[in-house]
Design a protein around this motif. Structure first.
Motif, PDB file in Angstrom:
ATOM      1  N   ALA A  80       0.835  -1.203   0.000  1.00 46.91           N
ATOM      2  CA  ALA A  80       0.000   0.000   0.000  1.00 46.91           C
ATOM      3  C   ALA A  80       0.870   1.253   0.000  1.00 46.91           C
ATOM      4  CB  ALA A  80      -0.928  -0.007   1.212  1.00 46.91           C
ATOM      5  N   LEU A  81       1.890   1.236   0.845  1.00 51.80           N
ATOM      6  CA  LEU A  81       2.779   2.398   0.923  1.00 51.80           C
ATOM      7  C   LEU A  81       3.465   2.635  -0.416  1.00 51.80           C
ATOM      8  CD1 LEU A  81       4.520   2.178   4.399  1.00 51.80           C
ATOM      9  CD2 LEU A  81       2.979   3.926   3.543  1.00 51.80           C
ATOM     10  N   ARG A  82       3.927   1.551  -0.997  1.00 53.19           N
ATOM     11  CA  ARG A  82       4.646   1.695  -2.262  1.00 53.19           C
ATOM     12  C   ARG A  82       3.752   2.319  -3.329  1.00 53.19           C
ATOM     13  NH1 ARG A  82       9.401  -0.176  -4.280  1.00 53.19           N
ATOM     14  NH2 ARG A  82       9.842  -1.171  -2.288  1.00 53.19           N
ATOM     15  N   ARG A  83       2.520   1.893  -3.334  1.00 49.88           N
ATOM     16  CA  ARG A  83       1.607   2.449  -4.320  1.00 49.88           C
ATOM     17  C   ARG A  83       1.344   3.932  -4.048  1.00 49.88           C
ATOM     18  NH1 ARG A  83      -2.262   1.698  -8.091  1.00 49.88           N
ATOM     19  NH2 ARG A  83      -3.815   3.357  -7.976  1.00 49.88           N
ATOM     20  N   SER A  84       1.121   4.266  -2.786  1.00 53.13           N
ATOM     21  CA  SER A  84       0.890   5.673  -2.444  1.00 53.13           C
ATOM     22  C   SER A  84       2.068   6.530  -2.858  1.00 53.13           C
ATOM     23  CB  SER A  84       0.655   5.804  -0.936  1.00 53.13           C
ATOM     24  OG  SER A  84      -0.589   5.241  -0.570  1.00 53.13           O
ATOM     25  N   VAL A  85       3.259   6.055  -2.552  1.00 48.00           N
ATOM     26  CA  VAL A  85       4.447   6.824  -2.874  1.00 48.00           C
ATOM     27  C   VAL A  85       4.601   6.953  -4.388  1.00 48.00           C
ATOM     28  CG1 VAL A  85       6.954   6.813  -2.788  1.00 48.00           C
ATOM     29  CG2 VAL A  85       5.638   6.259  -0.758  1.00 48.00           C
ATOM     30  N   ASN A 149      -0.643   9.199  11.431  1.00 39.84           N
ATOM     31  CA  ASN A 149      -0.820  10.599  11.051  1.00 39.84           C
ATOM     32  C   ASN A 149       0.477  11.196  10.528  1.00 39.84           C
ATOM     33  OD1 ASN A 149      -3.534  11.181  11.426  1.00 39.84           O
ATOM     34  ND2 ASN A 149      -3.279  11.423  13.638  1.00 39.84           N
ATOM     35  N   LEU A 150       1.543  10.959  11.248  1.00 33.91           N
ATOM     36  CA  LEU A 150       2.830  11.501  10.829  1.00 33.91           C
ATOM     37  C   LEU A 150       3.234  10.947   9.462  1.00 33.91           C
ATOM     38  CD1 LEU A 150       4.885  13.440  11.977  1.00 33.91           C
ATOM     39  CD2 LEU A 150       6.152  11.493  12.895  1.00 33.91           C
ATOM     40  N   MET A 151       2.969   9.678   9.265  1.00 31.83           N
ATOM     41  CA  MET A 151       3.305   9.061   7.987  1.00 31.83           C
ATOM     42  C   MET A 151       2.482   9.665   6.841  1.00 31.83           C
ATOM     43  SD  MET A 151       2.443   5.350   6.617  1.00 31.83           S
ATOM     44  CE  MET A 151       0.840   6.072   6.274  1.00 31.83           C
ATOM     45  N   LEU A 152       1.201   9.854   7.097  1.00 35.20           N
ATOM     46  CA  LEU A 152       0.355  10.433   6.059  1.00 35.20           C
ATOM     47  C   LEU A 152       0.798  11.858   5.715  1.00 35.20           C
ATOM     48  CD1 LEU A 152      -3.180   9.154   7.106  1.00 35.20           C
ATOM     49  CD2 LEU A 152      -1.782   8.415   5.184  1.00 35.20           C
ATOM     50  N   ARG A 172      14.712   3.929  -7.272  1.00 32.40           N
ATOM     51  CA  ARG A 172      15.569   3.806  -6.104  1.00 32.40           C
ATOM     52  C   ARG A 172      15.074   4.712  -4.975  1.00 32.40           C
ATOM     53  NH1 ARG A 172      20.029   4.688  -3.540  1.00 32.40           N
ATOM     54  NH2 ARG A 172      20.132   6.858  -4.231  1.00 32.40           N
ATOM     55  N   GLU A 173      14.793   5.951  -5.337  1.00 35.81           N
ATOM     56  CA  GLU A 173      14.271   6.887  -4.335  1.00 35.81           C
ATOM     57  C   GLU A 173      12.951   6.382  -3.783  1.00 35.81           C
ATOM     58  OE1 GLU A 173      14.808   9.589  -2.693  1.00 35.81           O
ATOM     59  OE2 GLU A 173      16.804  10.132  -3.398  1.00 35.81           O
ATOM     60  N   GLU A 174      12.155   5.801  -4.664  1.00 34.02           N
ATOM     61  CA  GLU A 174      10.865   5.288  -4.215  1.00 34.02           C
ATOM     62  C   GLU A 174      11.057   4.285  -3.086  1.00 34.02           C
ATOM     63  OE1 GLU A 174       8.151   3.933  -7.354  1.00 34.02           O
ATOM     64  OE2 GLU A 174       7.805   2.179  -6.090  1.00 34.02           O
ATOM     65  N   SER A 175      11.979   3.379  -3.261  1.00 35.25           N
ATOM     66  CA  SER A 175      12.232   2.387  -2.214  1.00 35.25           C
ATOM     67  C   SER A 175      12.757   3.044  -0.946  1.00 35.25           C
ATOM     68  CB  SER A 175      13.247   1.355  -2.719  1.00 35.25           C
ATOM     69  OG  SER A 175      12.730   0.681  -3.844  1.00 35.25           O
ATOM     70  N   GLU A 176      13.628   4.010  -1.119  1.00 36.19           N
ATOM     71  CA  GLU A 176      14.159   4.714   0.042  1.00 36.19           C
ATOM     72  C   GLU A 176      13.039   5.362   0.842  1.00 36.19           C
ATOM     73  OE1 GLU A 176      17.291   5.341   1.429  1.00 36.19           O
ATOM     74  OE2 GLU A 176      17.792   3.552   0.270  1.00 36.19           O
ATOM     75  N   VAL A 178       9.830   4.650   0.850  1.00 33.22           N
ATOM     76  CA  VAL A 178       8.993   3.647   1.505  1.00 33.22           C
ATOM     77  C   VAL A 178       9.662   3.176   2.794  1.00 33.22           C
ATOM     78  CG1 VAL A 178       8.073   1.320   1.310  1.00 33.22           C
ATOM     79  CG2 VAL A 178       7.866   2.892  -0.607  1.00 33.22           C
ATOM     80  N   LYS A 179      10.958   2.993   2.729  1.00 36.20           N
ATOM     81  CA  LYS A 179      11.681   2.556   3.918  1.00 36.20           C
ATOM     82  C   LYS A 179      11.577   3.612   5.023  1.00 36.20           C
ATOM     83  CE  LYS A 179      16.134   1.787   3.662  1.00 36.20           C
ATOM     84  NZ  LYS A 179      17.393   1.281   3.092  1.00 36.20           N
ATOM     85  N   SER A 180      11.730   4.873   4.631  1.00 35.37           N
ATOM     86  CA  SER A 180      11.622   5.938   5.632  1.00 35.37           C
ATOM     87  C   SER A 180      10.241   5.940   6.275  1.00 35.37           C
ATOM     88  CB  SER A 180      11.878   7.297   4.965  1.00 35.37           C
ATOM     89  OG  SER A 180      13.177   7.360   4.440  1.00 35.37           O
ATOM     90  N   LEU A 181       9.220   5.748   5.464  1.00 38.04           N
ATOM     91  CA  LEU A 181       7.866   5.758   6.007  1.00 38.04           C
ATOM     92  C   LEU A 181       7.666   4.608   6.970  1.00 38.04           C
ATOM     93  CD1 LEU A 181       5.832   6.710   2.803  1.00 38.04           C
ATOM     94  CD2 LEU A 181       6.470   8.167   4.717  1.00 38.04           C
TER      95      LEU A 181
END
Lengths: 195, 195
Positions: A80-85, A149-152, A172-176, A178-181
């Motif tokens: 889900a996060l990956r898609r949002s990002v 909330n903070l993540m959103l 690459r940034e996308e994965s980074e 997602v990891k941060s989130l």
DNA sequence: CGCGTACCATACCGGCCGGTATGGACAAGT
DNA sequence: ACTTGTCCATACCGGCCGGTATGGTACGCG
């Protein structure tokens, strides 16, 4: 036909911006004329709100479809996060539409209320994913609501950063990101926290 | 007089939205008429860009004034964060202006470039504060650039959340948010990380 | 068949506002 | 005193677009 007009409105609004799209263009895109638009909607504002509802529904549908094939709670969350990002980074039409709606929200309480409810549902969506992952023991989290909330907030910020720094729109940034989130959510910190 | 017009433009734009403000209104607010506006600026777009520059300058000035009286690095960082958060939560005119500029940025590369440079300067500002705090040993941080980026993204997200959830605009929430941002930066986690 | 009704096309209006054309006030230079 | 350039006011144009008024077509119904 109202649904079709809402769809056409959303498409045109997303492409050129709400203010730059006339009702004639929307009608033309839907294969009808303005007379039909004013039969189904009593003003341009009504059409905009219909386009919003179309957007809400579509987003939910696609989001659920994205995580449906996966069972593992943590993988569902990550998907889900990956898609949002990815949408924030790459979907320019999404940016155009959301920006315009945000601007509108400042002056139209009804639009603002609608978008607020949409955000609530997104938060609930992620809260469900996070709690499922927490229950399965795959992550531990002190204050889920606050973390989500903070993540959103960060996700929305990413959408903005992508506007002004197109160079971050790489896989690459996308994965980074997602990891941060995931780190915000209390998960991960796989090696960075070694020290 | 050009500066005065830019100031008036910024004020009117912030109050009513760029699209809802005519050049006659801006001129009237500055005590002149449209003829004068078109003498100093060759189009409305130029005036908008001048208003942006006015906004950039003002923001920098006020930000530096905010942290000037304090010496302790960590306190300087916290003060800056608190001010950023407060503006996001309470300054409605700021919201109106930034939203409209964001929408404009989607179609006007020059506006986008200007705002991007502004963001760069803000990032540098915070990078300086964070590194100073890190050098003084008051916080430890693995990847400053990445952390600062994530924090800035969250700040922008807060501005949006404040639009749709006005209830978070309380001093208590403000402190909570500042604390969360400091945690993103690798600082704090006073007791929560005890386990 | 007459009639109403839902749906849509056509034509048109009118206001708003960005942009321009023009002229006037006023100072400085020669 | 005459010109020149700066700065600003007035008046006006013209296009765009939201909204409306009206007419036409197809269908259902008694």
């Amino acid at each position: 036909m109202p649904a079709r007009l809402a769809q056409s409105a959303f498409t045109m609004f997303s492409r050129h911006g709400i203010a730059n799209v006339s009702l004639d263009q929307v009608a033309s895109h839907a294969g009808v004329t303005k007379g039909s638009v004013y039969w189904h909607f009593k003003s341009k504002d009504e059409l905009i709100k219909a386009a919003c509802v179309h957007y809400y529904r579509n987003t939910h549908r696609q989001m659920n479809a994205e995580i449906a094939p996966v069972r593992d709670p943590l993988k569902r969350l990550e998907r889900a996060l990956r898609r949002s990002v990815r949408i924030c980074l790459l979907d320019e039409e999404n940016r155009v539409f959301t920006m315009d709606i945000w601007s509108l929200s400042l002056r139209d309480p009804e639009v603002r209320r609608g978008w607020g409810q949409f955000y609530d549902s997104v938060r609930e969506f992620y809260m469900g994913l996070v709690q499922a992952a927490a229950l399965s023991g795959q992550m531990k989290i002190d204050d889920p609501e606050r973390a989500v909330n903070l993540m959103l907030e960060a996700i929305e910020g990413i959408k903005l950063r992508a506007m002004f720094e197109p160079q971050i729109c790489s896989p690459r940034e996308e994965s980074e990101i997602v990891k941060s989130l995931l780190e915000i959510l209390g998960c991960g910190k796989p090696a960075a926290r070694a020290a």
